[in-house]
Structures are given as structure tokens and as C-alpha cells.
Design a protein around this motif. Structure first.
Motif, PDB file in Angstrom:
ATOM      1  N   LYS A  52      10.983  -7.227  -0.971  1.00 16.12           N
ATOM      2  CA  LYS A  52      11.392  -6.068  -0.440  1.00 16.12           C
ATOM      3  C   LYS A  52      10.393  -4.927  -0.683  1.00 16.12           C
ATOM      4  N   PHE A  53       9.692  -4.746  -1.729  1.00 15.65           N
ATOM      5  CA  PHE A  53       8.622  -3.859  -2.082  1.00 15.65           C
ATOM      6  C   PHE A  53       7.384  -4.117  -1.351  1.00 15.65           C
ATOM      7  N   TYR A  54       7.102  -5.391  -0.969  1.00 18.84           N
ATOM      8  CA  TYR A  54       5.893  -5.548  -0.018  1.00 18.84           C
ATOM      9  C   TYR A  54       6.163  -5.355   1.236  1.00 18.84           C
ATOM     10  N   GLU A  55       7.523  -5.257   1.748  1.00 20.76           N
ATOM     11  CA  GLU A  55       7.759  -5.095   3.088  1.00 20.76           C
ATOM     12  C   GLU A  55       7.789  -3.529   3.384  1.00 20.76           C
ATOM     13  N   SER A  56       7.932  -2.884   2.280  1.00 22.10           N
ATOM     14  CA  SER A  56       8.052  -1.487   2.300  1.00 22.10           C
ATOM     15  C   SER A  56       6.769  -0.681   2.308  1.00 22.10           C
ATOM     16  N   LEU A  57       5.638  -1.598   2.102  1.00 22.00           N
ATOM     17  CA  LEU A  57       4.387  -0.961   1.934  1.00 22.00           C
ATOM     18  C   LEU A  57       3.093  -1.750   2.961  1.00 22.00           C
ATOM     19  N   THR A  92       1.147  -0.156   5.542  1.00 21.21           N
ATOM     20  CA  THR A  92       0.273   0.940   5.160  1.00 21.21           C
ATOM     21  C   THR A  92      -0.789   0.347   4.379  1.00 21.21           C
ATOM     22  N   LEU A  93      -0.624  -0.530   3.391  1.00 20.90           N
ATOM     23  CA  LEU A  93      -1.816  -0.930   2.523  1.00 20.90           C
ATOM     24  C   LEU A  93      -2.330  -2.303   2.979  1.00 20.90           C
ATOM     25  N   GLY A  94      -1.611  -2.780   3.828  1.00 20.41           N
ATOM     26  CA  GLY A  94      -2.048  -4.290   4.287  1.00 20.41           C
ATOM     27  C   GLY A  94      -1.356  -5.452   3.586  1.00 20.41           C
ATOM     28  N   PRO A  95      -0.703  -6.382   3.931  1.00 20.93           N
ATOM     29  CA  PRO A  95      -0.156  -7.618   3.335  1.00 20.93           C
ATOM     30  C   PRO A  95      -0.636  -8.067   2.144  1.00 20.93           C
ATOM     31  N   LYS A  96      -2.082  -8.110   2.243  1.00 19.53           N
ATOM     32  CA  LYS A  96      -2.775  -8.936   1.039  1.00 19.53           C
ATOM     33  C   LYS A  96      -3.601  -7.988   0.552  1.00 19.53           C
ATOM     34  N   SER A  97      -3.358  -6.745   0.171  1.00 18.78           N
ATOM     35  CA  SER A  97      -4.308  -5.825  -0.376  1.00 18.78           C
ATOM     36  C   SER A  97      -4.215  -5.914  -2.274  1.00 18.78           C
ATOM     37  N   ALA A  98      -5.340  -5.526  -2.687  1.00 19.51           N
ATOM     38  CA  ALA A  98      -5.267  -5.510  -4.198  1.00 19.51           C
ATOM     39  C   ALA A  98      -4.346  -4.284  -4.368  1.00 19.51           C
TER      40      ALA A  98
END
Length: 230
Positions: A163-168, A171-177
Motif C-alpha cells: 500500500k505504501f509503495y502504491e501511494s508513492l 511520484t518517486l518511481g516504482p523502483k527508486s532508492a
């Protein structure tokens, strides 16, 4: 050449790379995995004999005959796969009932064709505390409540992570550090308000990235992540 000549042509690439002749997920025995591999090949073989709806096959004599033929070719495919790994495979599988086959198809489709959704269901009842991330995702997607308290907390932690990954992710990219660091900070902050025995598990970056993409339905039912927590 068609499926009758070569049963392997109906198979999609196995999504989990085998670390041995047969992939072993933590909490899953080799017998469990071999059963899952057989059912995966059975489903793909059955598809070669006609359309296979997500709800499975109708309960008719034709469907029973279709499963007998599909079982024969699924076994050949599994033996061929084992042979490429230097293993002699001698297990004999009988054709499942149409009802049992349809239940397997439903689990497989719901989990994005993930083979671990096909392990014997009684394995999910084992009181194991440290399940593999993929098994946590499969059981959570299927609504299976694992018996061990730590395993259940891990399921909830995984749902929260997705859920947290879905929320951002947009904005930040699904595979960003940066996204993973934000996730780590979010979990650390949430754990500050929980007793130690209820802390959320922090999953490795590669696990979250893979499972968030494969199991988006995991986030269903999880409360929205407050913007101030991201």
C-alpha cells in the motif's frame, strides 16, 4: 509441431528461478513444490485442448477426458524439466476431479499465475513463523490466515508495504532508492508507536519491488497512508 508432439510448448516461463532442481520457498517442502509444478503444467496443458475460462471447466465427461490427456502431458513436461536439471522424476500423478482442478485454476489466476498458489492447501496450516515473502503474498491474496502470530504480522506488514509503495510509486518511481528509504522511515516511525511484539516487519527492497508489482491486490482493505507519513 503442436502440444501433442511437445507438451513443453504450452508452458510460460516459470516466474520463480529454481535454486535447485525444484525451487524451494521457505516453509514449502520439495514435495509441495513438485505438486505445484505439476498443477501449473496441468493448467497450461489443459489450455491447449481448448479455451480455459477463469472459473475452470464445466463438470462434464468431456472435461474429465480433457484432464486425463492433460495429466499425461503435464507429467511428461515435468519429467523433461527435471531431466534438464539432472534429476530422475518418477512421481505418478492421477488426473484430478474437475472440481479440484477448478479450485486450483481459481487460486492460480487470483495470484497472477504464481505457482506457489498451487501448493497443497494444508501446507498453509503449518505453524511456521518465517514464511518466504512470496508465500506471504500468495496466502494474503487468497485470504488465508496463517496460524503463527508472527506469520500473520508479516502478512499485514507486507500488505502495508505494498500500500505504501502504491501511494508513492508514481511520484518517486516504482523502483527508486528514494522510495525504499521513505518506506523504511515510514515503518520505523509506525513501530515507535507499537509494542516490540507487534512491530511491523521491514522487507528487503527487492522483495517489495517484486511483490508490489505482482500482487497489487494485496493493498485492498489497507487504510490509506496519511500524506504526513510519506
Amino acid at each position: 509441431m503442436n502440444a501433442r508432439d511437445n507438451p513443453e510448448i504450452s508452458l510460460q516461463p516459470t516466474p520463480l528461478p529454481p535454486s535447485s532442481p525444484f525451487y524451494a520457498s521457505r516453509g514449502v517442502t520439495q514435495d509441495d513444490w513438485e505438486e505445484a509444478e505439476f498443477l501449473q503444467r496441468l493448467i497450461h496443458a489443459a489450455e491447449r485442448y481448448g479455451k480455459l475460462p477463469d472459473r475452470g471447466l464445466p463438470a462434464t465427461p468431456d472435461s474429465e477426458a480433457r484432464l486425463v490427456y492433460a495429466t499425461e502431458f503435464a507429467q511428461k513436461a515435468l519429467a523433461k524439466h527435471a531431466g534438464t536439471k539432472g534429476v530422475n522424476y518418477h512421481r505418478n500423478h492421477t488426473a484430478p476431479t474437475v472440481e479440484a482442478f477448478n479450485l486450483a485454476v481459481a487460486r492460480y489466476r487470483k495470484c497472477g499465475n504464481h505457482p506457489l498458489a498451487l501448493i497443497p492447501e494444508d501446507r498453509w496450516l503449518s505453524p511456521i513463523p518465517g514464511w518466504d515473502g512470496h508465500m506471504l503474498a500468495v496466502t494474503a491474496t487468497l485470504g488465508v490466515e496463517l496460524p503463527h502470530p508472527q506469520a500473520r504480522r508479516d502478512q499485514e506488514s507486507l500488505r502495508l508495504a505494498v500500500k505504501f509503495y502504491e501511494s508513492l510509486q508514481f511520484t518517486l518511481g516504482p523502483k527508486s532508492a528514494k522510495l525504499y528509504r521513505a518506506y523504511e522511515k515510514f515503518i520505523a516511525t509506525a513501530n515507535n508507536y507499537l509494542p516490540a511484539n507487534l512491530h511491523h516487519t521491514t522487507f528487503e527492497r527487492r522483495v517489495i519491488e517484486q511483490l508490489a508489482a505482482w500482487f497489487p491486490a494485496l493493498s485492498t482493505g489497507v487504510s490509506d497512508i496519511p500524506a504526513s507519513s510519506r
